[in-house]
Scaffold this active site. Structure first.
Site, PDB file in Angstrom:
ATOM      1  N   SER A 184     -64.770-105.487 -55.706  1.00 35.09           N
ATOM      2  CA  SER A 184     -65.282-106.308 -54.595  1.00 35.09           C
ATOM      3  C   SER A 184     -64.361-107.493 -54.402  1.00 35.09           C
ATOM      4  CB  SER A 184     -66.691-106.802 -54.938  1.00 35.09           C
ATOM      5  OG  SER A 184     -67.107-107.816 -54.030  1.00 35.09           O
TER       6      SER A 184
ATOM      7  N   TYR B 107     -72.100-111.542 -60.961  1.00 34.27           N
ATOM      8  CA  TYR B 107     -71.718-110.409 -60.104  1.00 34.27           C
ATOM      9  C   TYR B 107     -70.201-110.417 -59.888  1.00 34.27           C
ATOM     10  CZ  TYR B 107     -71.018-107.253 -56.236  1.00 34.27           C
ATOM     11  OH  TYR B 107     -70.543-106.231 -55.452  1.00 34.27           O
TER      12      TYR B 107
HETATM   13  P1  NDP Z   1     -76.614 -99.858 -52.467  1.00 36.26           P
HETATM   14  O1  NDP Z   1     -77.625-100.777 -53.058  1.00 36.26           O
HETATM   15  O2  NDP Z   1     -76.866 -99.325 -51.100  1.00 36.26           O
HETATM   16  O3  NDP Z   1     -76.373 -98.629 -53.445  1.00 36.26           O
HETATM   17  C1  NDP Z   1     -76.238 -98.821 -54.824  1.00 36.26           C
HETATM   18  C2  NDP Z   1     -76.260 -97.495 -55.543  1.00 36.26           C
HETATM   19  O4  NDP Z   1     -76.108 -97.758 -56.948  1.00 36.26           O
HETATM   20  C3  NDP Z   1     -77.559 -96.739 -55.350  1.00 36.26           C
HETATM   21  O5  NDP Z   1     -77.290 -95.380 -55.134  1.00 36.26           O
HETATM   22  C4  NDP Z   1     -78.276 -96.921 -56.678  1.00 36.26           C
HETATM   23  O6  NDP Z   1     -79.035 -95.759 -57.011  1.00 36.26           O
HETATM   24  C5  NDP Z   1     -77.100 -97.044 -57.651  1.00 36.26           C
HETATM   25  N1  NDP Z   1     -77.507 -97.737 -58.867  1.00 36.26           N
HETATM   26  C6  NDP Z   1     -77.821 -99.039 -59.038  1.00 36.26           C
HETATM   27  N2  NDP Z   1     -78.239 -99.257 -60.307  1.00 36.26           N
HETATM   28  C7  NDP Z   1     -78.189 -98.047 -60.941  1.00 36.26           C
HETATM   29  C8  NDP Z   1     -78.518 -97.596 -62.244  1.00 36.26           C
HETATM   30  N3  NDP Z   1     -79.004 -98.415 -63.220  1.00 36.26           N
HETATM   31  N4  NDP Z   1     -78.356 -96.288 -62.533  1.00 36.26           N
HETATM   32  C9  NDP Z   1     -77.905 -95.432 -61.599  1.00 36.26           C
HETATM   33  N5  NDP Z   1     -77.577 -95.777 -60.352  1.00 36.26           N
HETATM   34  C10 NDP Z   1     -77.727 -97.090 -60.030  1.00 36.26           C
HETATM   35  O7  NDP Z   1     -75.232-100.655 -52.539  1.00 36.26           O
HETATM   36  P2  NDP Z   1     -73.795-100.389 -51.863  1.00 36.26           P
HETATM   37  O8  NDP Z   1     -73.661 -98.990 -51.434  1.00 36.26           O
HETATM   38  O9  NDP Z   1     -73.546-101.467 -50.888  1.00 36.26           O
HETATM   39  O10 NDP Z   1     -72.852-100.692 -53.114  1.00 36.26           O
HETATM   40  C11 NDP Z   1     -72.138 -99.698 -53.812  1.00 36.26           C
HETATM   41  C12 NDP Z   1     -71.084-100.370 -54.677  1.00 36.26           C
HETATM   42  O11 NDP Z   1     -70.190-101.106 -53.864  1.00 36.26           O
HETATM   43  C13 NDP Z   1     -71.636-101.348 -55.709  1.00 36.26           C
HETATM   44  O12 NDP Z   1     -70.892-101.230 -56.897  1.00 36.26           O
HETATM   45  C14 NDP Z   1     -71.385-102.709 -55.055  1.00 36.26           C
HETATM   46  O13 NDP Z   1     -71.260-103.731 -56.006  1.00 36.26           O
HETATM   47  C15 NDP Z   1     -70.083-102.441 -54.336  1.00 36.26           C
HETATM   48  N6  NDP Z   1     -69.788-103.316 -53.214  1.00 36.26           N
HETATM   49  C16 NDP Z   1     -70.715-103.507 -52.224  1.00 36.26           C
HETATM   50  C17 NDP Z   1     -70.424-104.335 -51.149  1.00 36.26           C
HETATM   51  C18 NDP Z   1     -71.429-104.624 -50.078  1.00 36.26           C
HETATM   52  O14 NDP Z   1     -71.295-105.661 -49.414  1.00 36.26           O
HETATM   53  N7  NDP Z   1     -72.389-103.764 -49.846  1.00 36.26           N
HETATM   54  C19 NDP Z   1     -69.110-104.967 -51.028  1.00 36.26           C
HETATM   55  C20 NDP Z   1     -68.225-104.718 -52.139  1.00 36.26           C
HETATM   56  C21 NDP Z   1     -68.552-103.889 -53.160  1.00 36.26           C
HETATM   57  P3  NDP Z   1     -80.552 -95.776 -57.569  1.00 36.26           P
HETATM   58  O15 NDP Z   1     -81.176 -97.072 -57.156  1.00 36.26           O
HETATM   59  O16 NDP Z   1     -81.191 -94.569 -56.948  1.00 36.26           O
HETATM   60  O17 NDP Z   1     -80.396 -95.628 -59.048  1.00 36.26           O
HETATM   61  C1  8X3 Z   2     -70.218-107.521 -52.166  1.00 39.65           C
HETATM   62  C2  8X3 Z   2     -69.495-108.509 -51.323  1.00 39.65           C
HETATM   63  O1  8X3 Z   2     -69.291-111.011 -50.786  1.00 39.65           O
HETATM   64  O2  8X3 Z   2     -71.530-110.093 -51.115  1.00 39.65           O
HETATM   65  O3  8X3 Z   2     -69.489-107.206 -53.295  1.00 39.65           O
HETATM   66  O4  8X3 Z   2     -70.069-110.423 -52.989  1.00 39.65           O
HETATM   67  S1  8X3 Z   2     -70.127-110.079 -51.598  1.00 39.65           S
END
Ligand code: NDP
Ligand code: 8X3
Length: 249
Positions: A136, A149
């Site tokens: 990120s 985070y």
């Molecule tokens: P979502 O919350 O939409 O999806 C997160 C996913 O992670 C879900 O499928 C969830 O599945 C899974 N997850 C979380 N905890 C667990 C666990 N303990 N075991 C198994 N699965 C888990 O988030 P995003 O799609 O936005 O994020 C995906 C990735 O991208 C993350 O690593 C996030 O940090 C990163 N990211 C996101 C950004 C954003 O702004 N959205 C920007 C930069 C990076 P379930 O709950 O079914 O277990």
């Molecule tokens: C997610 C982007 O800016 O919310 O990783 O941390 S931010």
């Protein structure tokens, strides 16, 4: 031979979009997450090229057992997408809930390294593979409330750089994808625990969408085998790094 891809966190957001895109592109995809009913729904729409695999990233034993516990015909994982992850809260370090910190570290750091360590030997043995992790911009640019985070994503970033070094001499690739403001996922709902507050994060913006992330992953994977993209930092056009803060008396 069709590559088999394991996508962690395929039940929502980026992971779901990546799974859909890669199946459409002809890959076989194993999708994980805790919400099994969502994985089953995804299989109903994607068919036999998608294997639903309920898995908790905090369950070390399950992660370590993966190479032998995967069903016959799905054990040779060529590509690992380390996507599962979360942010919890925006409180400052001095008042935050320590359990939230533990969960972020457990999922974004420990779970991620466990599954990578479990699946990497097979890739190296076959001299073919690719690990793509979701870092990120929070791993590079500090912001208020980003504390653990952001630190967990800085770990991902350096881990992926070091992975490249360890893998040098093999044909296994490693890429860290570092997005900024992204909408269309459950990220802010999970982080803030409030739908209205989550919606407000994206008010008046045109954020990156899960489909944009899926497009980028598909591009990185589809490059010729001698090309390794080390890291990609991506932001929506409406976002830029903002500089330092000063407090005045
Ligand atoms: P979502 O919350 O939409 O999806 C997160 C996913 O992670 C879900 O499928 C969830 O599945 C899974 N997850 C979380 N905890 C667990 C666990 N303990 N075991 C198994 N699965 C888990 O988030 P995003 O799609 O936005 O994020 C995906 C990735 O991208 C993350 O690593 C996030 O940090 C990163 N990211 C996101 C950004 C954003 O702004 N959205 C920007 C930069 C990076 P379930 O709950 O079914 O277990
Ligand atoms: C997610 C982007 O800016 O919310 O990783 O941390 S931010």
């Amino acid at each position: 031979m069709t590559d088999t891809v394991l996508v962690t966190g395929a039940t929502a957001g980026f992971g779901r979009a990546i799974s859909e895109r890669l199946v459409k592109d002809g890959y076989r995809v194993i999708g994980t997450g805790r919400r099994a009913e969502r994985l089953d729904a995804l299989q109903a729409s994607l068919g036999d090229a998608f294997l639903p695999l309920p898995l908790d990233m905090l369950d070390k034993e399950a992660l370590r057992g993966l190479p032998t516990e995967l069903p016959e015909g799905w054990r040779e994982v060529d590509v690992l997408i380390n996507n599962a992850g979360l942010a919890l809260g925006m409180d400052p370090a001095q008042t935050t809930n320590i359990d939230d910190w533990e969960r972020m570290i457990g999922t974004n750091v420990s779970g991620m390294v466990e599954i990578t360590r479990a699946l990497l030997p097979g890739m190296v043995e076959r001299n073919h593979g690719h690990v793509v992790s979701l870092g990120s911009t929070a791993g590079t640019y500090p912001y208020k409330g980003g504390n653990v985070y952001g630190a967990s994503k800085a770990f991902v970033s350096q881990f992926m750089r070091n992975l490249r070094t360890d893998l040098l001499g093999t044909r296994v690739r490693a890429t860290n994808l570092e997005p900024g403001l992204c909408g269309g996922s459950e990220f802010s709902n999970v982080r803030l625990g409030d739908e209205a507050k989550a919606a407000d994060v994206y008010r008046g913006t045109k954020p990156i969408l899960p489909e944009d992330i899926a497009e980028t992953v598909a591009w990185v994977l589809g490059l010729p085998e001698h090309v390794n993209i080390n890291r990609i930092e991506m932001m929506p056009v409406c976002q830029a790094a903002g500089g330092l803060s000063v407090v005045r008396d």
